[in-house]
Design a protein around this motif. Structure first.
Motif, PDB file in Angstrom:
ATOM      1  N   GLU A  18      48.649  -0.946 -28.256  1.00  0.00           N
ATOM      2  CA  GLU A  18      47.514  -0.641 -27.376  1.00  0.00           C
ATOM      3  C   GLU A  18      47.121  -1.859 -26.547  1.00  0.00           C
ATOM      4  O   GLU A  18      46.783  -1.738 -25.373  1.00  0.00           O
ATOM      5  N   ALA A  21      49.793  -2.299 -23.867  1.00  0.00           N
ATOM      6  CA  ALA A  21      49.651  -1.256 -22.834  1.00  0.00           C
ATOM      7  C   ALA A  21      48.440  -1.542 -21.945  1.00  0.00           C
ATOM      8  O   ALA A  21      48.522  -1.390 -20.720  1.00  0.00           O
ATOM      9  N   ALA A  22      47.336  -1.964 -22.557  1.00  0.00           N
ATOM     10  CA  ALA A  22      46.138  -2.283 -21.774  1.00  0.00           C
ATOM     11  C   ALA A  22      46.404  -3.466 -20.847  1.00  0.00           C
ATOM     12  O   ALA A  22      45.992  -3.454 -19.681  1.00  0.00           O
ATOM     13  N   ASN A  24      49.337  -4.405 -19.612  1.00  0.00           N
ATOM     14  CA  ASN A  24      50.220  -3.928 -18.541  1.00  0.00           C
ATOM     15  C   ASN A  24      49.438  -3.166 -17.480  1.00  0.00           C
ATOM     16  O   ASN A  24      49.629  -3.364 -16.280  1.00  0.00           O
ATOM     17  N   SER A  25      48.567  -2.296 -17.938  1.00  0.00           N
ATOM     18  CA  SER A  25      47.793  -1.460 -17.028  1.00  0.00           C
ATOM     19  C   SER A  25      46.839  -2.300 -16.168  1.00  0.00           C
ATOM     20  O   SER A  25      46.771  -2.118 -14.942  1.00  0.00           O
ATOM     21  N   VAL A  26      46.114  -3.191 -16.786  1.00  0.00           N
ATOM     22  CA  VAL A  26      45.159  -4.025 -16.042  1.00  0.00           C
ATOM     23  C   VAL A  26      45.899  -4.963 -15.093  1.00  0.00           C
ATOM     24  O   VAL A  26      45.452  -5.197 -13.969  1.00  0.00           O
ATOM     25  N   TYR A  27      47.034  -5.488 -15.520  1.00  0.00           N
ATOM     26  CA  TYR A  27      47.846  -6.352 -14.662  1.00  0.00           C
ATOM     27  C   TYR A  27      48.259  -5.589 -13.398  1.00  0.00           C
ATOM     28  O   TYR A  27      48.122  -6.098 -12.280  1.00  0.00           O
ATOM     29  N   GLU A  28      48.753  -4.377 -13.583  1.00  0.00           N
ATOM     30  CA  GLU A  28      49.153  -3.551 -12.432  1.00  0.00           C
ATOM     31  C   GLU A  28      47.966  -3.261 -11.519  1.00  0.00           C
ATOM     32  O   GLU A  28      48.100  -3.270 -10.295  1.00  0.00           O
ATOM     33  N   GLU A  29      46.799  -2.983 -12.112  1.00  0.00           N
ATOM     34  CA  GLU A  29      45.595  -2.744 -11.300  1.00  0.00           C
ATOM     35  C   GLU A  29      45.266  -3.962 -10.447  1.00  0.00           C
ATOM     36  O   GLU A  29      44.875  -3.822  -9.285  1.00  0.00           O
ATOM     37  N   GLU A  32      47.615  -4.070  -7.564  1.00  0.00           N
ATOM     38  CA  GLU A  32      47.276  -3.027  -6.587  1.00  0.00           C
ATOM     39  C   GLU A  32      46.037  -3.397  -5.783  1.00  0.00           C
ATOM     40  O   GLU A  32      45.989  -3.171  -4.575  1.00  0.00           O
ATOM     41  N   ARG A  52      37.663  -5.335 -17.596  1.00  0.00           N
ATOM     42  CA  ARG A  52      38.380  -4.061 -17.707  1.00  0.00           C
ATOM     43  C   ARG A  52      39.213  -4.005 -18.987  1.00  0.00           C
ATOM     44  O   ARG A  52      39.270  -2.979 -19.659  1.00  0.00           O
ATOM     45  N   ARG A  56      38.777  -1.357 -22.215  1.00  0.00           N
ATOM     46  CA  ARG A  56      39.865  -0.533 -22.771  1.00  0.00           C
ATOM     47  C   ARG A  56      40.072  -0.818 -24.254  1.00  0.00           C
ATOM     48  O   ARG A  56      40.256   0.095 -25.046  1.00  0.00           O
TER      49      ARG A  56
END
Length: 172
Positions: A18, A21-22, A24-29, A32, A52, A56
């Motif tokens: 988790e 994954a969090a 990875n997700s925040v890095y991508e955000e 972006e 953020r 999560r």
């Protein structure tokens, strides 16, 4: 007792799917939001990224105890700045104004930040709890006219017990 408190928290975070994954997700955000202008995350983005990420992780099932008990609010700006300095030094990131963190460095930053914040809050809890309990033990010892040796032994056992309980709760 094995690993130090910070190593236990660090391992719990690093081993968590988790957490990864969090991150990875925040890095991508972050990429972006910066419209992929840079190849990584800039230090100025790390404060909002930390918030953020905390949000999560605070709501994740595996870390709910670790975060709700020891990190109910996002890390402070001082803690974020400290973690940034550690990562820049550890990875020898040039601080020429163009520094960015790749995903690996971002995850290392997150581990450093949350480990430090959780252990710091747990340490503060130990420092708050021990004096209150010791005062109670001394009061009971005085009221019952117990010997100083007995009161000292009980105080030591109490202090060790509080530290052990807090340490044990840092497993995640």
């Amino acid at each position: 007792m094995g690993l130090s408190a910070s190593k236990r928290v660090e391992k719990a975070l690093q081993d968590s799917p988790e957490f990864n994954a969090a991150c990875n997700s925040v890095y991508e955000e972050c990429l972006e939001m910066a419209q992929h202008i840079d190849a990584g995350v800039r230090p100025y983005q790390l404060a909002s990224a930390s918030e953020r990420l905390h949000q999560r992780l605070y709501s994740s099932l595996q870390h709910v105890h670790l975060f709700k008990k020891w990190l109910p609010t996002p890390p402070s700006r001082t803690q974020i700045d400290k973690a940034i300095r550690v990562i820049i030094e550890r990875f020898k990131i040039p601080s020429d104004g163009g520094e960015t963190l790749c995903l690996l460095e971002f995850k290392a930053f997150a581990v450093e930040l949350f480990t430090d914040a959780i252990v710091s809050n747990a340490s503060k809890a130990v420092l708050r709890r021990i004096p209150i309990g010791l005062a109670g033990i001394v009061g009971i010892g005085a009221a019952t006219r117990s010997g100083r040796d007995l009161v000292g032994i009980v105080m030591g056992i109490y202090s060790l017990g509080i530290a052990a309980v807090v340490y044990g709760s840092l497993s995640g």
